[in-house]
Scaffold this active site. Structure first.
Site, PDB file in Angstrom:
ATOM      1  N   HIS A 142     -20.385 -39.368 -59.135  1.00  0.00           N
ATOM      2  CA  HIS A 142     -20.901 -40.301 -58.130  1.00  0.00           C
ATOM      3  C   HIS A 142     -19.796 -40.664 -57.149  1.00  0.00           C
ATOM      4  CE1 HIS A 142     -23.576 -40.683 -61.576  1.00  0.00           C
ATOM      5  NE2 HIS A 142     -24.516 -41.065 -60.728  1.00  0.00           N
ATOM      6  N   LYS A 169     -25.136 -32.892 -61.887  1.00  0.00           N
ATOM      7  CA  LYS A 169     -25.619 -33.978 -61.017  1.00  0.00           C
ATOM      8  C   LYS A 169     -24.491 -34.418 -60.082  1.00  0.00           C
ATOM      9  CE  LYS A 169     -27.254 -38.722 -60.711  1.00  0.00           C
ATOM     10  NZ  LYS A 169     -27.401 -40.039 -61.376  1.00  0.00           N
ATOM     11  N   LYS A 315     -35.448 -41.915 -27.254  1.00  0.00           N
ATOM     12  CA  LYS A 315     -36.403 -41.115 -26.469  1.00  0.00           C
ATOM     13  C   LYS A 315     -35.726 -40.347 -25.324  1.00  0.00           C
ATOM     14  CE  LYS A 315     -40.306 -43.964 -27.715  1.00  0.00           C
ATOM     15  NZ  LYS A 315     -41.686 -44.216 -27.394  1.00  0.00           N
ATOM     16  N   ASP A 353     -46.630 -41.301 -25.008  1.00  0.00           N
ATOM     17  CA  ASP A 353     -46.681 -42.770 -25.075  1.00  0.00           C
ATOM     18  C   ASP A 353     -47.631 -43.347 -24.027  1.00  0.00           C
ATOM     19  OD1 ASP A 353     -44.898 -43.031 -27.124  1.00  0.00           O
ATOM     20  OD2 ASP A 353     -43.163 -43.473 -25.870  1.00  0.00           O
TER      21      ASP A 353
END
Length: 531
Positions: A142, A169, A315, A353
């Site tokens: 981890h 893992k 956007k 939009d």
């Protein structure tokens, strides 16, 4: 043998499955009795495996409690006894902790997790022949700081494998959404069963796309909310199975999503995933928390990632990343939808939009005043837009196209002036809008994020100023009834919800994503439930 184990456990899940990736629910129980209740609940709600975190149990007695937990397990169980130095809560004698893991193996727990740092100590304790054949050891690492390079991750995986691990893992921390790509790449190329997770909101996709890219297992919490999640960014099992249709994800599933920052408020996944399933389209739709659009697009360039919706504040950046842009989006200077063309991988940009918003506002005006004699009830009307970003531009151009006279109010005057000049309108600073007295019949449209969850008590304009408008539209749809709309209603104005803009453009985007007609009534029904 591990592959047989996967098939056996996966078969127990029932229903259609397009991938063998196991769903493991992590318990956060504080007592053995509570853990047993949670284990039974995990089975009921569809988990393949349940993880019992021994380090969270109070007054834990290995010899007594492990026997109880393993003997009475209602489904395959993963025993984890996480040390404080690896993000857990155990802060006692290391030899006792490792010995408890040895005991869990001897008692036949289906899976046992041990940290790479002490894996060799555990293997030394396991007597020859004492490890049951069906017990699989997960050796884990981890990293709570970052996600290393692909070379470093590959070396780490090899080191873990060399311990004798049945399952590798690796959990890292995603500082940028593109960190997720390295974990997914690792899964794809792994020759051994592997769990690869990037923790945090920016690594969320690794938890879902493990099913597509060959992950052995993914983790989920029992319920929503950070209190029940055992790690940052962990979805709850209902989200995983019912919203993201986890078991229907296969190698050919196409990845779509909404690109924004922030993004956790977005309802788009709640709309598109059920709609994809309803029409039988093999696609997934995820929330993408993106800092740099160009970096994201460049990183996820494969034909697996095929379509995006764009929201605040990306956007305009989205448009700059397109190979081709439709004329309306080019004029507006912003896109709301991007499609990767399958034949050549070119990125196509669209702006839908304005279609959704203008149609909803026209409908509101028609209900207010009856049918207009001109082509549009907006013709000749004053139309005030708050905000000059992507959505503001879309509304301004849409209103202009319908014959309205446009006023742009923005926090910075320069941006307002730039947009106003493009649509032949007027510009003012947003702070001056309070004193602006429009003529009768004026429409007000908010395209700023002021009032969006979680800041629901904020509003871009005081209530007193709203009495001058006949209709108020808010592009925000979380919440559906914003403070702006509520106060506009109280001031006597008609209101139009952002959900109407959202739903009208959803129909168009669905068709762009799938090349299938949108199931309009189904989408409306879904939206009414989620808002």
């Amino acid at each position: 043998m591990v592959e047989n184990n996967v098939r056996t456990v996966a078969a127990a899940g029932g229903g259609e499955r397009r991938n063998p990736c196991l769903v493991c629910v992590s318990t956060v129980a504080k007592s053995v009795e509570e853990a047993l209740v949670e284990m039974r609940k995990a089975k009921e709600i569809g988990a393949d495996v349940v993880e019992v975190r021994l380090d969270l149990l109070k007054n834990f007695n290995p010899s007594h409690h492990l026997q109880l937990l393993i003997k009475n397990r209602p489904l395959p169980t993963l025993i984890t006894y996480r040390a404080i130095w690896e993000g857990g809560e155990y802060d006692g004698d290391e030899s006792k902790r490792v010995d408890a893991l040895r005991l869990a193996i001897e008692l036949g727990s289906d899976f046992v997790d041990v940290e790479l740092k002490v894996a060799h100590e555990l293997y030394k304790l396991i007597d020859e022949g004492k490890k049951p054949e069906n017990v699989k050891i997960i050796v884990s690492s981890h990293n709570f700081e970052n996600t290393p390079s692909i070379e470093e991750l590959g070396n780490l995986a090899a080191t873990i494998q060399s311990t004798g691990a049945d399952i590798v893992k690796i959990a890292t921390t995603a500082l940028d959404i593109t960190d997720s790509a390295r974990l997914l790449q690792l899964l794809v190329h792994s020759q051994v069963p592997m769990i690869g997770i990037a923790m945090g909101e920016k690594g969320f996709m690794t938890r879902i796309l493990a099913a597509k890219f060959g992950g052995f297992l993914t983790f989920a919490s029992m319920e929503g909310g950070s209190e029940s999640a055992a790690a940052a960014g962990q979805p709850c099992i209902n989200e995983l199975l019912d919203l993201y249709n986890f078991r229907l994800i296969g190698p050919n599933t196409k990845v779509h999503g909404v690109i924004g920052n922030p993004i956790s408020h977005s309802k788009s996944p709640h709309l598109y995933n059920p709609a994809f399933k309803f029409v039988g389209f093999d696609g997934i739709y995820l929330p993408f928390l993106v800092d740099s659009v160009s970096h994201f697009i460049h990183t996820f360039s494969s034909l697996d990632f095929v379509g995006y919706s764009y929201t605040i504040p990306h956007k305009e950046d989205g448009l700059r990343c397109c190979d081709e842009v439709d004329p309306i989006a080019k004029e507006i200077g912003a896109i709301s939808c991007m499609i990767k063309r399958p034949q050549d991988g070119k990125l196509m940009g669209y702006n839908v939009d304005y279609l959704g918003a203008i149609a909803a506002i026209e409908q509101g005006l028609t209900e207010l005043n009856g049918r207009s004699k001109s082509d549009s009830p907006l013709s000749g009307r004053l139309f005030v837009v708050m905000g000059a970003g992507g959505a503001g531009k879309a509304l301004a151009y849409g209103a202009k196209a319908k014959g309205a006279r446009v006023v742009i109010a923005n926090r910075t005057f320069g941006k307002a002036k730039e947009l106003a000049e493009k649509v032949g309108g007027e510009a003012i600073v947003l702070s001056e809008l309070e004193k602006f007295h429009p003529e009768e019949g004026t429409v007000l449209a908010n395209t700023t994020s002021v009032g969006m969850k979680p800041n629901v008590d904020h509003t871009p304009l005081p209530k007193e100023a709203l009495k001058h408008y006949c209709l108020v539209f808010d592009a925000i749809y979380t919440p559906k009834l914003t403070r702006l709309l509520r106060e506009a209603q109280e001031a006597g104005a008609a209101i139009v919800y952002g959900t109407e803009m959202f739903i009208n453009q959803a129909f168009v985007q669905f068709q762009n994503f799938t090349n299938l007609p949108a199931p309009k009534q189904f989408i409306r029904d879904v939206l009414s439930k989620i808002t």
